[in-house]
Scaffold this active site. Structure first.
Site, mmCIF file in Angstrom:
data_model
loop_
_atom_site.group_PDB
_atom_site.id
_atom_site.type_symbol
_atom_site.label_atom_id
_atom_site.label_comp_id
_atom_site.label_asym_id
_atom_site.label_seq_id
_atom_site.Cartn_x
_atom_site.Cartn_y
_atom_site.Cartn_z
ATOM 1 N N LYS A 175 0.857 -1.197 0.000
ATOM 2 C CA LYS A 175 0.000 0.000 0.000
ATOM 3 C C LYS A 175 0.885 1.236 0.000
ATOM 4 C CE LYS A 175 -1.572 3.042 2.534
ATOM 5 N NZ LYS A 175 -1.602 4.267 1.704
ATOM 6 N N GLU A 250 10.131 2.217 10.333
ATOM 7 C CA GLU A 250 11.127 3.284 10.180
ATOM 8 C C GLU A 250 10.363 4.598 10.228
ATOM 9 O OE1 GLU A 250 14.145 3.063 10.430
ATOM 10 O OE2 GLU A 250 14.460 0.927 10.094
ATOM 11 N N CYS A 284 13.645 11.753 5.917
ATOM 12 C CA CYS A 284 13.701 11.338 7.323
ATOM 13 C C CYS A 284 15.075 11.638 7.899
ATOM 14 C CB CYS A 284 13.378 9.866 7.445
ATOM 15 S SG CYS A 284 14.368 8.851 6.362
ATOM 16 N N GLU A 385 9.735 16.935 14.669
ATOM 17 C CA GLU A 385 10.070 16.825 13.246
ATOM 18 C C GLU A 385 9.163 17.766 12.444
ATOM 19 O OE1 GLU A 385 8.892 13.349 10.886
ATOM 20 O OE2 GLU A 385 10.951 13.222 10.172
#
Ligand code: NAD
Length: 497
Positions: A175, A250, A284, A385
């Protein structure tokens, strides 16, 4: 009328119409619809998982070197289609063309590497403590894997998951992000062209809250490999824990670069620019914290800010563009909100901070490269973040202080240090609390032949990429076999003293 891109279930391309479809638009020009994909239903997910389950019984028995031959053909097809796919990455995700091509190159590297793994899926043979008995471990596949991916590396991250999962003998329901579904579909098409048997790789389009959640929690899914935000990753870890699945996530990062007083300052500035504003800060591993020794702080800040101001923002397909748009309206609003949060918290905005408007900028989601100073550890912009072109510069009093600042967030994905002192590089390697450490190089730029992943809120479960110690561990289980050919009952550990 934009082209329609389908789900792939049990070898058939299909476009379910139960829900309104999803439009994927070019973030540099929202009048450009890249494609339309279905918003699948739980029933579609169900059929995809059943298809993978059915195909598993045959695929797990295909010798790994034969599976690898198909992956090798995928690699060749990726090479052939590199330019087409690279441009598509730029058009659908926004990163500049050089990076779009890099995204595809990473998949090529992974495909060749994993094709090699087909002849290396090794276990161990060790001596037994008893005569006429042998002991070995072998790697076996896990079963059906749900692979859920973000939009920022729309070919590379799917490649990081699909290729090792398949070479290890698992079957897959993939997906992709609903912001980059066309890249995902084009990638999956190559596996079909390479001759992958029906049902081994299934593709289901849709949003995370609906399709992603149903897939991750599906009782016939044996493992989940997820890359995306920490918030969603944590939710998946919790929901799958009760079901006892293999789960690897992750997640986010808040990556620091330390610049010491003895650093090659020009190199450090160049690396910091690339890590902070490459991919518009949407990696990331992007560096969002620059920790600079006080003796070179002013020189670094002046050089860095000047260069940041001069970055050319625009459509990634234009040759002279340095930085493309953000992925969508929500992400742009979120990043601009963080700029306001930073100002309110008392940080000093040195440059940038605004949405770019006028001319071509009105067509997409562009913003200025943004630099804050006077940031303290407790501020939200120092801890959370942001995932955009916003970087905070800190002043460090000493090397120890710099390391302490670098380790002061809940994340631990990547960190870097610029110094010419060999002893400091060794201490940094040891003390920096992250899954990846770079010396005299920025926080981005991992290579596929080593494991990739973070600690703390950045990663959980097995590492991606690499072979043993990384992706091969993620997608296999060790089975241990004892064979006794003595013809009598032998008892391990039981001694006739
Ligand atoms: P996201 O978490 O919003 O979505 C990631 C994927 O999960 C998408 O496919 C989404 O549809 C799906 N999803 C969303 N909610 C879900 C749910 N409840 N259940 C199951 N699936 C769900 O992340 P994003 O915005 O696509 O990507 C940006 C994030 O990804 C950033 O936080 C970034 O740091 C992270 N990221 C991490 C790595 C890494 O390797 N550590 C690499 C790239 C991106």
């Amino acid at each position: 009328m934009a082209e329609r891109f389908c789900n792939l279930i049990a070898g058939r391309w299909e476009f379910p119409e139960a829900n309104p479809p999803i439009e994927s638009v070019n973030p540099a020009d929202i009048s450009d619809v890249v494609g339309i994909v279905p918003e699948s239903t739980p029933e579609d997910v169900n059929r995809a998982v059943e298809s993978a389950r059915k195909a598993y019984s045959g695929w797990r028995l295909v010798p790994p070197p034969r599976r690898a031959e198909i992956l090798f053909r995928v690699a060749e097809l990726l090479v052939k289609n590199k330019h087409f796919l690279g441009e598509l990455v730029t058009r659908e995700m926004g990163k500049i063309l050089k990076e779009g091509l890099g995204d595809v190159q990473e998949a090529i590297d992974m495909a060749y590497y994993m094709a090699g793994e087909g002849r290396r899926l090794a276990g161990e043979t060790v001596p037994s403590e008893l005569p006429d008995k042998d002991c070995k471990s072998v790697r076996v596949p896990i079963g059906v894997f749900a692979l859920i991916t973000p939009w920022n590396f729309p070919i590379a991250i799917p490649a990081w998951k699909i290729l090792p999962a398949l070479v290890a003998g698992n079957t897959v329901v993939f997906k992709p992000s609903s912001y980059t579904p066309v890249c995902a579909t084009r990638f999956v098409e190559l596996f079909v062209e390479a001759g992958l048997p029906e049902g081994v790789l299934n593709l289901v389009h849709g949003r995370g809250e609906t399709v992603g959640r149903v897939l991750a929690e599906h009782p016939l899914v044996d493992g989940v490999s997820f890359t995306g935000s920490t918030k969603v990753g944590e939710a998946i870890i919790k929901s799958c824990a009760g079901i006892g699945k293999e789960v690897s996530c992750e997640m986010g990062g808040k990556n620091p670069i330390i610049v010491m007083d003895d650093a090659d300052l020009e190199l450090a500035i160049e690396g910091s620019l690339w890590a902070s504003f490459g991919t518009t800060g949407q990696r990331c591993t992007a560096s969002s914290r620059l920790i600079v020794h006080r003796d070179v702080y002013d020189a670094f800040l002046t050089g860095f800010t000047e260069r940041a101001k001069n970055l050319r923002v625009g459509c990634g397909l234009e040759e002279d563009t340095d930085m493309g748009p953000l992925i969508n309206e929500t992400q742009l609003a979120r990043v601009l909100h963080y700029v306001e949060v930073g100002k309110k918290e008392g940080a000093r905005l040195v440059t940038g901070g605004r949405r770019l408007t006028g001319g071509v900028f009105d067509r997409g989601y562009f913003m200025e490269p943004t630099v804050f100073t006077d940031v303290t550890e407790d501020m939200r912009i120092a801890r959370e973040e942001i995932f955009g072109p916003v970087v905070s510069v800190f002043r460090a009093d000493s090397f120890t202080h710099a390391i302490q600042l670098a380790n002061s967030t809940d994340y631990g994905l990547s960190s870097a240090v610029y110094t010419r002192d060999v002893n400091r590089t060794a201490i940094a390697e040891r003390e920096l609390n992250s899954g990846l450490v770079y010396i005299n190089a920025p926080t981005i730029g991992a290579e596929i032949q080593l494991p990739f992943g973070g600690i703390k809120k950045s990663g959980s479960g097995h590492r991606e990429a690499g072979g043993r110690g990384g992706a091969i561990d993620m997608f296999t289980r060790m089975k241990v076999i004892y064979r006794d050919f003595s013809g009598r009952l032998q008892k391990a550990q039981i001694r006739e003293e």
